[in-house]
Motif scaffolding. Structure first.
Motif, short mmCIF file in Angstrom:
data_model
loop_
_atom_site.label_atom_id
_atom_site.label_comp_id
_atom_site.label_asym_id
_atom_site.label_seq_id
_atom_site.Cartn_x
_atom_site.Cartn_y
_atom_site.Cartn_z
N HIS A 15 -12.85 1.87 -1.21
CA HIS A 15 -11.91 0.76 -1.35
C HIS A 15 -12.64 -0.55 -1.62
O HIS A 15 -13.62 -0.87 -0.97
N THR A 52 -9.69 -2.12 7.65
CA THR A 52 -9.33 -1.52 6.36
C THR A 52 -9.29 0.00 6.50
O THR A 52 -8.35 0.66 6.04
N ALA A 55 -6.29 1.12 8.36
CA ALA A 55 -5.08 1.00 7.53
C ALA A 55 -4.99 2.15 6.52
O ALA A 55 -3.90 2.68 6.26
N VAL A 56 -6.11 2.55 5.97
CA VAL A 56 -6.12 3.64 4.98
C VAL A 56 -5.77 4.98 5.67
O VAL A 56 -4.98 5.77 5.16
N LEU A 61 -2.46 1.24 3.90
CA LEU A 61 -3.15 0.67 2.73
C LEU A 61 -3.67 1.80 1.85
O LEU A 61 -4.44 2.65 2.32
N ARG A 62 -3.22 1.80 0.61
CA ARG A 62 -3.65 2.87 -0.32
C ARG A 62 -5.10 2.63 -0.74
O ARG A 62 -5.43 1.56 -1.24
#
Ligand SMILES: Nc1ncnc2c1ncn2[C@@H]1O[C@H](COP(=O)(O)OP(=O)(O)O)[C@@H](O)[C@H]1O
Ligand SMILES: [Mg+2]
Length: 235
Positions: A15, A52, A55-56, A61-62
């Motif tokens: 990401h 992050t 979240a993924v 979060l993609r």
């Protein structure tokens, strides 16, 4: 190590934030497995991408690339609506900032989860909430509005909110960072014993080394890469 199957398998996550000259590559080929009943502690410097990654893994979060398989589903290939339902059903969240409604009582914050989300009857919701407040050590504090509770009490309500629906996963982002250690320790103990008792996955982001003894595994994120803590071996 455990002989059980992992409940979540993340493979080759990448990401990057931003565009052009202003890009920050936060995850570089991160792979990870999470096991039922276990607490994984994710450590790493501020800005290293811990939130992050949380979240993924939790469907918020993609990632640019990579796969997250949860309970046999490929999370990022589900439609948005299905992913949302999956998240509501299986994931509980605890964040550093509590995120309670200041004018609702501790009991009301918890009751609304069951009444709105699950359609529970008022009576059922009340008895579940009373049992949860006992577990949280808040049996006599349920009638107080959130803005009358201490930081440690608020975070215990937030833990109760995350656990009330008995999710298979609990994602906690720096859940003890705003608390002194006595209260932080209560919070991590509650989370860990709930996960153990129910065979749920507990994924905790934190940087306090006092969290380490509670974890089944500790991993470090730095420069976008995940490394086992010294003495640990990633499966
Ligand atoms: N929405 C976003 N847009 C741009 N950059 C972001 C965004 N979210 C996080 N970042 C950047 O990504 C990096 C990792 O952030 P984060 O995952 O919040 O780190 P940590 O939780 O380890 O402190 C930081 O450099 C941060 O500034
Ligand atoms: Mg963070």
């Amino acid at each position: 190590m455990t002989s059980e199957e992992p409940a979540l398998v993340a493979r080759h996550l990448h990401h990057t934030f931003g565009a052009g000259d202003e890009t920050v590559c936060v995850l570089r080929d991160v792979s990870l497995e999470l096991y039922p009943g276990q607490m994984l502690l994710l450590m790493g410097p501020s800005g290293s991408g811990k939130s992050t990654l949380l979240a993924v893994l939790s469907g918020l979060l993609r990632p640019d690339r990579g796969e997250v398989r949860v309970l046999g589903e490929d999370l990022w290939r589900l439609s948005e609506a299905r992913r949302e339902r999956f998240r509501l059903r299986h994931f509980g969240f605890v964040f550093q900032g509590f995120n309670l409604f200041p004018s609702l009582t501790a009991s009301e914050q918890l009751e609304m989860i069951l009444r709105w989300g699950e359609g529970a009857s008022r009576r059922n919701a009340r008895s579940c909430v009373a049992a949860m407040l006992e577990l949280l050590g808040l049996g006599r504090r349920g009638h107080l509005r959130a803005d009358r509770l201490s930081g440690g009490e608020k975070q215990r309500v937030a833990v109760g909110r995350a656990l009330l629906k008995q999710p298979r996963f609990c994602f906690a982002d720096e859940p003890t960072a705003a608390l002194d250690w006595a209260h932080g320790e209560q919070v991590i103990q509650l989370l860990r014993s709930a996960a153990r008792d129910r065979g749920a996955v507990l994924f905790v982001v934190g940087h306090d080394p006092r969290l380490v003894p509670y974890a089944d595994r500790v991993v470090h994120l730095a420069d976008g890469r995940l490394a086992p803590a010294p003495g640990e071996v990633l499966p």
